[in-house]
Design a protein around this motif. Sequence first.
Motif: not given
Length: 930
Positions: A579, A619, A623, A833
């Motif tokens: 992350q 990801t 984001d 996504t």
Amino acid sequence: MGTPHALAPTRPATLHGARNALKQLIDAAIQGHPTPLTRGPHHALLTTPAHATELGWDLIQAPTHSIADARRQLGDLVQYGAEGHPQVLCRHKTPVAVLIAAAADGTPAPPAPHAEPAPDTAAPAATSAPDSTPPPEGLQTVQNPLPATPADEAAKDLAPAPATPSAEAAIAPTTSSELQPEPAAHDTPAPADTPPASPGTTPAPPTAPTGPPAAADPSPAAPALQHPVTPPTALPAPPSTPPEPSPPAPAPAMPGTGHEPALPAGGTPAIAAPRTPRRLAALAQALDTVLPTTAPTGETTTPTPLMGLSTGIRALDDVLGGLQPGRFYLVAAVPGAGSSLIATAAARTSALDQHQPVLYAASGLTRADIAARIVAAHLPVDYRRLRAGRLTPTEQDDTAALHHHLAQAPLYIDDGTDLTTDAIAESVPDLPGLVLVVVDRLQTTEDPRLPLSGPAQITDAAQALAHLARTHELPVLAAVDTDDPQLIAALSLDITITLTRDADQIHATVTERDLGPQATLTLHADLAHARITDPYASPVTPTSAPQTPPTTTPHAPAPTPQTPLQAPTGPSPDPTATQPAPTAHTAAPRRPSPGRTTPPPPQGGYANRDYSYFTGMITRAVDEALHDHDGDITAATEALVKKAVPNAMALFEATRVGGNYEHTVYPETLEFLRKKTKDGADEIWEGRHNWTNTQLTDALQNGTHPPVTVNALDTNASFLSAFKTHLPIGALIHDPHGGFDPKRSGIYRLPTRPTWHHPDLPDPIGNRREDGPVLLDDATIRLLIRCARLGLCEAPHITECWTSGASEGLLEKFRRVLTEARTNALETDDTVTVEYIKSMYSKFTSTIGESSVNRDIRRPDWMHIIRSQAFANLWYKSHRAHSNGLTVVRVRGTDELHVTGDWRTVFTEGRLTTQMKQKDQYLLPRKSAR
């Protein structure tokens, strides 16, 4: 003078280039083309010993070096040769080249008329008689280009004292005519009753010294010790009367010279011959072999993988780092546990897949055994049926197609019954470009007919093979038919891979001599095809690494919307650190879509591989887009779709790091792959479906068939699934003879369109109807071959083809990463996504041809093959439905399949790539509107 020698047409620009091409330069010299080499102001010529002898150089006492040693210290050897000290290069034990002095233009220089004193010995002119002459040819003093060492100074301190004036007066100067080499017949000492020399004559010296003469005066201070060396034997002081001759003592061998110094004919032993300098490596050179180097690529650096030769088993390569040059690997296992199969896999991978020369030394096996294992594993076909000659017709066709590919592989098998390690070592220089030596196998049970058998012979053989690996800078892999820990420990080898078999699992333990066990892993024993493969679940467990808490490494900030994703330089050291770290740009929490929840961590990832580093790239991009558009799903999706092409290419390149093949990005585009107009098409046929079961619809319209309920099914992510296809790696090569090789891929010409006589199934090559020859891509050809094997049509007759070596794995990791990310997004209802990934794989497919949108790759052949593979996958589904009792009503494009019947008994319902979903249901015949 013999045949004139012309200089090589090209010469290396640097010594570094000469090191890399040293074997080729030696081969050129043997063919009569010597090469000038330069180190600073020093100029030398690399030529053959015969040529040097023709020029007058005496090589009897010249230092010798192996080619591997010469490559490492080539600069010093060039300097020594330029200073008049020839340096002989040997292949195994045979002199094949020599470095001699040369002019700046490469013209060889003749030897000096008088032998000069070695640089490490004192030879002031004042202490020598002005009219003294040098020894004749064959007895010249050997010159050592190395500086003096304390050991040399010790020898000088033990040298005889200078002669007194009276003694000098009693000894007349010796002329060259008086000093002659002693005949070989007089090698024995003179008898004790030999009469002394008559008064007034010059007594001949008892021996002709082979080393440098002792200095009369102490030499200046010698430099610091460079290499340890055994002090040479000192000469005793001459007695007042000639002593009786004594048997000669052997002179000590100088380390690193590669030859023994000559012994004197009799009398006192001679001073040892000068040595070649020891091979030393700076720490910087050693670091280059273990630490990755980086090459600048704009603002980032790309790691240079240091993988050695592949064993053909990825899990094993991950532990070993490949088979590294200079290392000896012993695979130890009881018979039947797989040691020989690992040896075969390593040889097969280098010779067949990488097209690099491999020497396969088979002890106890025949060339037929090796060939059968290679064919069974490489195709693959059933090993037992292959050896029994009972292959099915399909397998026979496959083996026939593979024969040409196998015949061109540079794999050289030595299955002689007199196979020894000396025979193996003698064969190494005969194979230019050799990259691997495989010995299969060392046998613990002694057999007088097999030299490589018995405990004592195994120990000697293992040591000899380890020496062969080091001296020739080659990886050597040998199999031994025991896992006895005492025997293996006694061998004390670099790397040992011990195998134990449990049914279809093989447990491998990798042990390093000085560090003990390094890792254990589980492999799959595919004995039906005589091979060992990667496991279905590949846990690699370190066994001796210290357990330290994992360190979380924050990722770099996410890329800005104006730039594509940056390709990674390697996987994250911690899978949990995927992350993005909070930064000024990503500080705001991600705004979830309605109903979105945080997915649980993947259990091992796709196919039990951890792809979290790569899925993290996706990801972070999502984001970033949601953050920039304040959580607006529609705006974020539109922004991501605009960046889909560069981001897909960045992800693709990231997944290719460390791949087995380097694909060609911009090969020359063949004429039939070019669009005729901007919006037109090229000449390749794709099996595009637009098919309707007219036999059924006509019967429905005529009322001869009752009404039916039709289920309109949709294939999920059809182009993504089509990434698993055979793609050509390099540029397409034309073969005017045609034919099909399953190991190659490309474009094929058929003289006419294949016929199709099955009204209840769609035509494999679509509805296109044209007369004359047709050009089909690899995916369509493989579909036609499959249909022929099913008995639905004739095999395609290929008259011409344009192909390259193929791989089904070029896009495989890319496909798995996108599939895993898509699956996670579906589980959490992450529509952003899902749409982003759909745009990535669809635009990747459509822009890798002739598109100005994607300038990172230009492979129209890939584009056609991927699209045709999607069409072929839909045909396979229609055939599956038909074979299971469903009626195929309509087939459209790459993802639309209409059937009647209970389709859920044939397909799994869902949104994953392996599932089908129902889009509509309708009744046929449709009721006409009133």
